[in-house]
Design a protein around this motif. Structure first.
Motif, short mmCIF file in Angstrom:
data_model
loop_
_atom_site.label_atom_id
_atom_site.label_comp_id
_atom_site.label_asym_id
_atom_site.label_seq_id
_atom_site.Cartn_x
_atom_site.Cartn_y
_atom_site.Cartn_z
N ASP A 63 0.82 -1.22 0.00
CA ASP A 63 0.00 0.00 0.00
C ASP A 63 0.85 1.26 0.00
N GLN A 64 2.13 1.13 0.30
CA GLN A 64 2.99 2.30 0.34
C GLN A 64 3.47 2.73 -1.04
N LEU A 65 3.21 1.93 -2.05
CA LEU A 65 3.46 2.33 -3.43
C LEU A 65 2.14 2.90 -3.97
N LYS A 66 2.15 4.20 -4.27
CA LYS A 66 0.91 4.86 -4.67
C LYS A 66 1.12 5.72 -5.91
N ILE A 125 12.56 -5.57 -7.66
CA ILE A 125 13.62 -6.53 -7.40
C ILE A 125 13.08 -7.76 -6.70
N GLY A 126 12.20 -7.55 -5.73
CA GLY A 126 11.60 -8.66 -4.99
C GLY A 126 10.35 -8.19 -4.29
N GLU A 127 9.88 -8.96 -3.33
CA GLU A 127 8.66 -8.61 -2.61
C GLU A 127 8.82 -7.28 -1.89
N ASN A 128 7.97 -6.31 -2.25
CA ASN A 128 8.01 -4.97 -1.65
C ASN A 128 9.39 -4.31 -1.75
N HIS A 129 10.14 -4.68 -2.76
CA HIS A 129 11.48 -4.14 -2.99
C HIS A 129 11.53 -3.59 -4.41
N TYR A 130 11.73 -2.28 -4.53
CA TYR A 130 11.64 -1.61 -5.82
C TYR A 130 12.89 -0.80 -6.11
N ILE A 131 13.06 -0.47 -7.38
CA ILE A 131 14.16 0.36 -7.80
C ILE A 131 13.63 1.41 -8.77
N VAL A 132 14.00 2.65 -8.53
CA VAL A 132 13.56 3.77 -9.36
C VAL A 132 14.81 4.44 -9.93
N ILE A 133 14.81 4.69 -11.23
CA ILE A 133 15.96 5.32 -11.87
C ILE A 133 15.50 6.52 -12.70
N VAL A 134 16.16 7.65 -12.50
CA VAL A 134 15.95 8.84 -13.31
C VAL A 134 17.32 9.31 -13.79
N SER A 135 17.44 9.58 -15.08
CA SER A 135 18.72 10.02 -15.61
C SER A 135 18.62 11.45 -16.13
N ASP A 136 19.75 12.15 -16.06
CA ASP A 136 19.86 13.44 -16.73
C ASP A 136 20.09 13.19 -18.22
N SER A 190 13.27 24.80 -15.13
CA SER A 190 12.48 24.31 -14.02
C SER A 190 11.74 23.05 -14.43
N GLU A 191 11.07 22.45 -13.46
CA GLU A 191 10.32 21.22 -13.73
C GLU A 191 9.21 21.45 -14.74
N ARG A 192 8.96 20.44 -15.54
CA ARG A 192 7.79 20.44 -16.41
C ARG A 192 6.57 20.01 -15.60
N SER A 193 5.46 20.67 -15.82
CA SER A 193 4.21 20.24 -15.20
C SER A 193 3.68 19.02 -15.93
N VAL A 194 3.26 18.00 -15.17
CA VAL A 194 2.80 16.74 -15.75
C VAL A 194 1.47 16.33 -15.12
N SER A 195 0.92 15.22 -15.60
CA SER A 195 -0.41 14.79 -15.17
C SER A 195 -0.42 13.98 -13.88
N ASP A 196 0.70 13.32 -13.56
CA ASP A 196 0.63 12.32 -12.49
C ASP A 196 2.01 11.94 -11.99
N ILE A 197 2.01 11.30 -10.83
CA ILE A 197 3.27 10.82 -10.24
C ILE A 197 3.08 9.40 -9.70
N ILE A 198 4.21 8.74 -9.48
CA ILE A 198 4.30 7.51 -8.69
C ILE A 198 5.09 7.89 -7.45
N TYR A 199 4.64 7.43 -6.29
CA TYR A 199 5.35 7.85 -5.08
C TYR A 199 5.28 6.80 -3.98
N PHE A 200 6.17 6.98 -3.02
CA PHE A 200 6.21 6.13 -1.82
C PHE A 200 6.09 7.05 -0.60
#
Length: 306
Positions: free
Chosen positions: A100-103, A228-239, A296-306
């Protein structure tokens, strides 16, 4: 009919065409429109907004926070800055106690067209510890939109990979031409995002070295998420698109996920949208425009968050 009599009709028709074109452009790209969910998975247990805020406040008070890490009783996040292919990228390793902490969240808390906010604004509104931009569903009229157990759009983006997050927080990839969003909801999906493509499936790279999103350049700022596994995630953002960071191809991004042990990884909206926010701070360097002007940041429609 004389030439003088024809001219008023010609200009009237031209003016009408200009007005109609302007209306269509405004309606498509500017005027905000809100819509409601078309179906909801009633078996999905949703935490109320009040409870979420109280829990987040309690956890934040007990959390151990550094510049690149967060640790409390239910969540651990570590962010590292790495280099590959003349590009700087940021890796967030996330382990949570509950799926539930992935929203996900919509700009202004509303599903619709032309409703946008920056990733950092949405992160703050939802008290996110870590957030990245989502699939920018509002930029398209097709592609499944299923968020937090509610289905908002069931029009498929034909022959396009979608990321499915089930009620246990496990990732899988589906082809939207092969399964309906309604079926995914009935099977217990809590999130479905539509951008793609899949980068890793069953622990193996799922893209070719020359594969790309539409007409995008081969090297770009990127945003992606994997498991990666149960309740184990990896997030990558590149320049990318700057003198300091060229950007990654899809294949290079997939290689990084594979090397980190991801069993499934999925590409999200990139380019100027790519943004990672950690503890209220933007981690990466967003770019404005195709030439890589820092902005600056681009405005977007949505996010994924913890």
């Amino acid at each position: 009919m004389s030439r003088h009599k024809r001219f008023p009709w010609f200009f009237s028709a031209l003016l009408l065409l200009i007005c109609f074109t302007g209306f269509v452009l405004l309606d498509t790209f500017v005027v905000p429109k809100t819509y409601s969910a078309i179906a909801t998975n009633t078996t999905t247990e949703a935490t109320s907004a009040t409870e979420s805020i109280e829990e987040a406040s309690s956890e934040a008070a007990e959390a151990v926070i550094t510049e690149n890490s967060y640790q409390d009783d239910t969540m651990s996040i570590t962010i590292s800055t790495e280099q590959a292919a003349d590009t700087t990228y940021y890796v967030a390793d996330v382990q949570v106690e509950s799926s539930d902490q992935l929203k996900t969240a919509f700009a202004e808390g509303t599903y619709g067209r032309n409703i946008k906010e920056t990733t950092s604004s949405m992160a703050a509104a939802n008290q996110a510890v870590l957030a990245i931009n989502g699939d920018y569903y509002g930029f398209r009229d097709t592609g499944y939109v299923l968020r937090n157990g509610s289905l908002y759009r069931d029009t498929p983006e034909e022959d396009t990979d979608a990321l499915v997050v089930d009620g246990d927080g496990n990732f899988s990839i589906v082809n939207q031409s092969e399964v309906s969003a309604e079926t995914l909801l009935e099977e217990g999906a809590s999130q479905v995002l539509s951008f793609g493509p899949a980068l890793v499936e069953d622990g193996e790279i799922a893209v070719t070295s020359d594969e790309e999103v539409s007409q995008s350049m081969s090297s770009n700022p990127r945003s992606a998420i994997g498991q990666i596994g149960e309740n184990h995630y990896i997030v990558i953002v590149s320049d990318g698109r700057t003198d300091e960071s060229v950007g990654l191809s899809l294949y290079q991004l997939a290689e990084i996920f594979e090397s980190k042990g991801a069993t499934v990884a999925y590409n999200l909206d990139g380019g100027g949208s790519s943004t990672m926010v950690f503890n209220g701070q933007v981690v990466n360097t967003p770019v404005a425009g195709a030439k890589g002007d820092s902005g600056s940041e681009r405005s977007v429609s949505d996010i994924i968050y913890f």
